[in-house]
Scaffold this motif. Structure first.
Motif, short mmCIF file in Angstrom:
data_model
loop_
_atom_site.label_atom_id
_atom_site.label_comp_id
_atom_site.label_asym_id
_atom_site.label_seq_id
_atom_site.Cartn_x
_atom_site.Cartn_y
_atom_site.Cartn_z
N THR A 273 0.84 -1.19 0.00
CA THR A 273 0.00 0.00 0.00
C THR A 273 0.88 1.25 0.00
O THR A 273 2.00 1.23 0.49
N PHE A 274 0.34 2.33 -0.51
CA PHE A 274 1.02 3.61 -0.45
C PHE A 274 -0.02 4.72 -0.58
O PHE A 274 -1.16 4.47 -0.95
N GLY A 275 0.35 5.94 -0.21
CA GLY A 275 -0.56 7.07 -0.27
C GLY A 275 -0.82 7.64 1.11
O GLY A 275 0.00 7.55 2.02
N ASP A 276 -2.01 8.22 1.29
CA ASP A 276 -2.41 8.86 2.54
C ASP A 276 -2.63 7.82 3.64
O ASP A 276 -3.16 6.74 3.38
N ASN A 277 -2.24 8.15 4.85
CA ASN A 277 -2.38 7.21 5.97
C ASN A 277 -2.98 7.91 7.19
O ASN A 277 -2.71 7.54 8.32
N GLU A 278 -3.80 8.91 6.98
CA GLU A 278 -4.35 9.68 8.09
C GLU A 278 -5.11 8.83 9.08
O GLU A 278 -5.14 9.12 10.27
N ASN A 279 -5.75 7.76 8.63
CA ASN A 279 -6.55 6.91 9.51
C ASN A 279 -6.04 5.48 9.58
O ASN A 279 -6.78 4.58 9.94
N GLY A 280 -4.79 5.27 9.23
CA GLY A 280 -4.22 3.93 9.29
C GLY A 280 -4.59 3.05 8.12
O GLY A 280 -4.39 1.84 8.15
N GLN A 281 -5.13 3.64 7.04
CA GLN A 281 -5.61 2.83 5.93
C GLN A 281 -4.52 2.14 5.13
O GLN A 281 -4.82 1.30 4.30
N LEU B 48 0.31 7.80 12.10
CA LEU B 48 -0.82 8.49 11.48
C LEU B 48 -0.36 9.79 10.85
O LEU B 48 0.70 10.32 11.17
N VAL B 49 -1.20 10.35 10.01
CA VAL B 49 -0.95 11.59 9.29
C VAL B 49 0.41 11.53 8.61
O VAL B 49 1.27 12.37 8.76
N SER B 50 0.60 10.46 7.89
CA SER B 50 1.82 10.31 7.11
C SER B 50 1.42 9.96 5.68
O SER B 50 0.32 9.51 5.42
N TYR C 261 -13.71 4.58 1.58
CA TYR C 261 -13.16 5.93 1.69
C TYR C 261 -11.78 5.92 2.35
O TYR C 261 -10.83 6.44 1.80
N SER C 262 -11.68 5.33 3.51
CA SER C 262 -10.40 5.21 4.23
C SER C 262 -10.29 3.87 4.94
O SER C 262 -9.72 3.78 6.02
N HIS C 263 -10.90 2.84 4.37
CA HIS C 263 -10.83 1.51 4.98
C HIS C 263 -10.83 0.43 3.90
O HIS C 263 -11.78 0.30 3.16
N PRO C 264 -9.74 -0.31 3.77
CA PRO C 264 -9.71 -1.44 2.86
C PRO C 264 -10.25 -2.71 3.52
O PRO C 264 -10.24 -2.86 4.74
#
Length: 125
Positions: free
Chosen positions: A1-9, A16-18, A39-42
């Motif tokens: 996985t890669f990209g936004d990780n604001e919610n641990g997704q 967080l917030v990485s 949205y923010s959960h796989p």
């Protein structure tokens, strides 16, 4: 996985917030046969029918560790606390057996199973 990780997704226990520019693996044991992203959960479904989820948990998504009152911010005056899942959490015991398909949306997940798990009688489809 890669990209936004604001919610641990990203599911790899990174802070967080990485934001990750380079892909990193997510540890889910067994053979993954299906992936669905909300949205923010796989969600992932393994060959054995088990389902794992991680990421944002603001709408009672799988992986909740606490829930105290409230209705997810929909007009309740009580504070609701739900922990985001930083790594994949198996929640198949809540689903039943024979999971054959998964889907995820903005604040919901859908699982098609041949039998219902631990859901309350009024939650069974």
């Amino acid at each position: 996985t890669f990209g936004d990780n604001e919610n641990g997704q990203l599911g790899n226990a990174t802070p967080l917030v990485s934001y990750r520019h380079e892909p990193r693996p997510v540890s889910v044991p067994g053979q993954v046969v299906e992936v669905a992203t909300g949205y923010s959960h796989p969600l992932v479904r393994r060959q054995d029918g088990s389902v794992h989820a991680w990421g944002l948990n603001s709408d009672w998504l799988p992986g909740s560790s606490t829930a105290v009152g409230g209705d997810g911010g929909r007009g309740s005056s009580q504070q609701t606390t739900r922990a985001d899942a930083m790594t994949p959490i198996c929640f198949t015991h809540q689903l039943g057996t024979g999971v054959c398909s998964i889907a995820a949306g903005l604040g919901h997940s859908v699982v098609v199973a041949t039998s219902v798990g631990d859901a309350k009688e009024d939650e069974k489809a």
